[in-house]
Design a protein around this motif. Sequence first.
Motif, PDB file in Angstrom:
ATOM      1  N   ASN A  45      26.889  51.733  35.688  1.00 37.62           N
ATOM      2  CA  ASN A  45      28.549  50.548  35.931  1.00 37.62           C
ATOM      3  C   ASN A  45      28.324  50.126  34.726  1.00 37.62           C
ATOM      4  O   ASN A  45      28.264  49.139  33.780  1.00 37.62           O
ATOM      5  CB  ASN A  45      28.686  49.737  36.844  1.00 37.62           C
ATOM      6  CG  ASN A  45      29.544  49.426  38.053  1.00 37.62           C
ATOM      7  OD1 ASN A  45      30.569  49.924  37.000  1.00 37.62           O
ATOM      8  ND2 ASN A  45      29.402  48.814  38.478  1.00 37.62           N
ATOM      9  N   ILE A  46      30.053  50.077  34.117  1.00 35.59           N
ATOM     10  CA  ILE A  46      30.587  49.247  33.296  1.00 35.59           C
ATOM     11  C   ILE A  46      31.916  48.235  33.570  1.00 35.59           C
ATOM     12  O   ILE A  46      32.736  48.806  34.385  1.00 35.59           O
ATOM     13  CB  ILE A  46      31.442  49.696  31.815  1.00 35.59           C
ATOM     14  CG1 ILE A  46      30.293  50.543  31.229  1.00 35.59           C
ATOM     15  CG2 ILE A  46      31.473  48.787  31.242  1.00 35.59           C
ATOM     16  CD1 ILE A  46      30.910  51.563  30.249  1.00 35.59           C
ATOM     17  N   TYR A  47      31.833  47.159  33.579  1.00 30.49           N
ATOM     18  CA  TYR A  47      32.995  46.256  34.302  1.00 30.49           C
ATOM     19  C   TYR A  47      33.381  44.874  33.879  1.00 30.49           C
ATOM     20  O   TYR A  47      32.365  45.042  32.735  1.00 30.49           O
ATOM     21  CB  TYR A  47      32.536  45.614  35.839  1.00 30.49           C
ATOM     22  CG  TYR A  47      30.476  45.494  36.078  1.00 30.49           C
ATOM     23  CD1 TYR A  47      31.478  43.749  36.287  1.00 30.49           C
ATOM     24  CD2 TYR A  47      29.370  45.830  36.988  1.00 30.49           C
ATOM     25  CE1 TYR A  47      30.168  43.017  36.669  1.00 30.49           C
ATOM     26  CE2 TYR A  47      29.012  45.541  36.726  1.00 30.49           C
ATOM     27  CZ  TYR A  47      28.830  43.684  36.429  1.00 30.49           C
ATOM     28  OH  TYR A  47      28.081  43.136  36.856  1.00 30.49           O
ATOM     29  N   ILE A  48      34.395  44.042  34.149  1.00 28.48           N
ATOM     30  CA  ILE A  48      34.388  43.118  33.567  1.00 28.48           C
ATOM     31  C   ILE A  48      34.791  41.715  34.913  1.00 28.48           C
ATOM     32  O   ILE A  48      34.812  42.317  36.113  1.00 28.48           O
ATOM     33  CB  ILE A  48      35.943  43.158  32.833  1.00 28.48           C
ATOM     34  CG1 ILE A  48      36.026  43.795  31.531  1.00 28.48           C
ATOM     35  CG2 ILE A  48      36.165  41.770  32.168  1.00 28.48           C
ATOM     36  CD1 ILE A  48      36.872  44.880  30.811  1.00 28.48           C
ATOM     37  N   SER A  49      34.028  40.798  34.034  1.00 28.32           N
ATOM     38  CA  SER A  49      34.109  39.417  35.390  1.00 28.32           C
ATOM     39  C   SER A  49      34.481  38.681  34.311  1.00 28.32           C
ATOM     40  O   SER A  49      34.559  38.109  33.191  1.00 28.32           O
ATOM     41  CB  SER A  49      32.821  38.881  35.100  1.00 28.32           C
ATOM     42  OG  SER A  49      32.466  37.621  36.255  1.00 28.32           O
ATOM     43  N   VAL A  50      36.043  38.264  35.358  1.00 27.94           N
ATOM     44  CA  VAL A  50      36.818  37.263  35.038  1.00 27.94           C
ATOM     45  C   VAL A  50      36.854  35.769  35.234  1.00 27.94           C
ATOM     46  O   VAL A  50      36.554  35.833  36.863  1.00 27.94           O
ATOM     47  CB  VAL A  50      38.120  37.680  34.745  1.00 27.94           C
ATOM     48  CG1 VAL A  50      39.256  36.624  33.821  1.00 27.94           C
ATOM     49  CG2 VAL A  50      38.165  38.808  33.715  1.00 27.94           C
ATOM     50  N   ALA A  51      36.451  34.721  34.220  1.00 27.73           N
ATOM     51  CA  ALA A  51      35.950  33.508  35.331  1.00 27.73           C
ATOM     52  C   ALA A  51      37.197  32.166  34.837  1.00 27.73           C
ATOM     53  O   ALA A  51      38.015  32.584  33.509  1.00 27.73           O
ATOM     54  CB  ALA A  51      34.795  33.268  34.909  1.00 27.73           C
ATOM     55  N   THR A  76      34.449  30.932  26.034  1.00 31.68           N
ATOM     56  CA  THR A  76      33.274  30.168  25.085  1.00 31.68           C
ATOM     57  C   THR A  76      32.871  29.798  26.971  1.00 31.68           C
ATOM     58  O   THR A  76      33.606  29.339  27.800  1.00 31.68           O
ATOM     59  CB  THR A  76      33.738  28.837  24.732  1.00 31.68           C
ATOM     60  OG1 THR A  76      34.313  28.862  23.266  1.00 31.68           O
ATOM     61  CG2 THR A  76      31.757  28.878  24.165  1.00 31.68           C
ATOM     62  N   THR A  77      31.373  30.079  27.089  1.00 30.53           N
ATOM     63  CA  THR A  77      30.809  30.436  27.828  1.00 30.53           C
ATOM     64  C   THR A  77      29.245  29.875  27.916  1.00 30.53           C
ATOM     65  O   THR A  77      28.707  29.675  26.555  1.00 30.53           O
ATOM     66  CB  THR A  77      30.384  31.456  28.729  1.00 30.53           C
ATOM     67  OG1 THR A  77      29.963  32.306  28.274  1.00 30.53           O
ATOM     68  CG2 THR A  77      32.084  31.862  29.377  1.00 30.53           C
ATOM     69  N   ASP A 139      40.641  27.854  28.980  1.00 37.23           N
ATOM     70  CA  ASP A 139      41.248  29.804  28.748  1.00 37.23           C
ATOM     71  C   ASP A 139      40.378  30.076  29.712  1.00 37.23           C
ATOM     72  O   ASP A 139      39.317  30.103  30.223  1.00 37.23           O
ATOM     73  CB  ASP A 139      41.711  29.871  27.309  1.00 37.23           C
ATOM     74  CG  ASP A 139      42.197  29.027  26.848  1.00 37.23           C
ATOM     75  OD1 ASP A 139      43.542  28.840  27.067  1.00 37.23           O
ATOM     76  OD2 ASP A 139      41.595  30.004  25.488  1.00 37.23           O
ATOM     77  N   SER A 140      41.124  31.661  30.227  1.00 34.93           N
ATOM     78  CA  SER A 140      40.365  32.335  30.743  1.00 34.93           C
ATOM     79  C   SER A 140      39.176  33.142  30.068  1.00 34.93           C
ATOM     80  O   SER A 140      39.647  32.963  28.781  1.00 34.93           O
ATOM     81  CB  SER A 140      40.979  33.579  31.711  1.00 34.93           C
ATOM     82  OG  SER A 140      41.747  33.291  32.508  1.00 34.93           O
ATOM     83  N   VAL A 141      37.670  33.680  30.540  1.00 37.56           N
ATOM     84  CA  VAL A 141      36.850  34.129  30.800  1.00 37.56           C
ATOM     85  C   VAL A 141      36.606  35.614  30.888  1.00 37.56           C
ATOM     86  O   VAL A 141      36.647  35.604  32.145  1.00 37.56           O
ATOM     87  CB  VAL A 141      35.609  32.827  30.548  1.00 37.56           C
ATOM     88  CG1 VAL A 141      33.992  33.753  29.563  1.00 37.56           C
ATOM     89  CG2 VAL A 141      35.811  31.357  29.822  1.00 37.56           C
ATOM     90  N   MET A 142      36.519  36.389  29.806  1.00 38.61           N
ATOM     91  CA  MET A 142      36.248  37.405  30.298  1.00 38.61           C
ATOM     92  C   MET A 142      35.079  38.257  29.651  1.00 38.61           C
ATOM     93  O   MET A 142      34.545  37.480  27.974  1.00 38.61           O
ATOM     94  CB  MET A 142      37.794  38.310  29.578  1.00 38.61           C
ATOM     95  CG  MET A 142      36.979  39.991  29.642  1.00 38.61           C
ATOM     96  SD  MET A 142      38.693  41.056  29.209  1.00 38.61           S
ATOM     97  CE  MET A 142      39.877  39.993  29.386  1.00 38.61           C
TER      98      MET A 142
END
Length: 180
Positions: A45-51, A76-77, A139-142
């Motif tokens: 599986n490959i996916y993106i989590s967006v905060a 930045t996380t 900003d959103s984090v990806m």
Amino acid sequence: MEIIKTNIEGLDIRINKVVRDKRGFLAEISRSAEDDDFLKLGIQNIYISVATEKQVARGGHFHKKNIENFLTLSGTTLWLFIDCREESPTFNNFYSVILGSDKPQIQTGIPYYTLDDSKMAQTLIPLGVYHVFWPLTNDSVMVLAIASEPFKENKEDHFTIDLNEREDIKKYLMKFGISV
């Protein structure tokens, strides 16, 4: 490729090659399955989590079957990892790192690896290691996630812990303005 060892057995930060020019950059994620222990396991599986909210946690779990590999692509996380493996010599250790696109705005004393410095860091999370991240920017984090198992709501392989039970972690997170 540079490998950064942490105080959690099996949790390493891999610094991938970044090539920049005036048009932007290219960041290598993996060269080949022959050279990459994670790819040898097989990707399911490959996916993106967006905060989208600063200082609001994403993730916050560990697995006993699914190995995950993360790259912070934008934003930045603050990442936090806790060794939940009772048989591990580093059981209960925690490690944190700042990853992403921009250098941190505050001095924290913890390591950071950012595209500002032409470093794209990648984390391979061993089984039994809790992982969670908080955006440090507005900003959103990806975050790109590559997993050894398909994503599904799997109560047999998705475990959480209560960070409120760890006074050391609650105190640690306060310096980032984060409460649990």
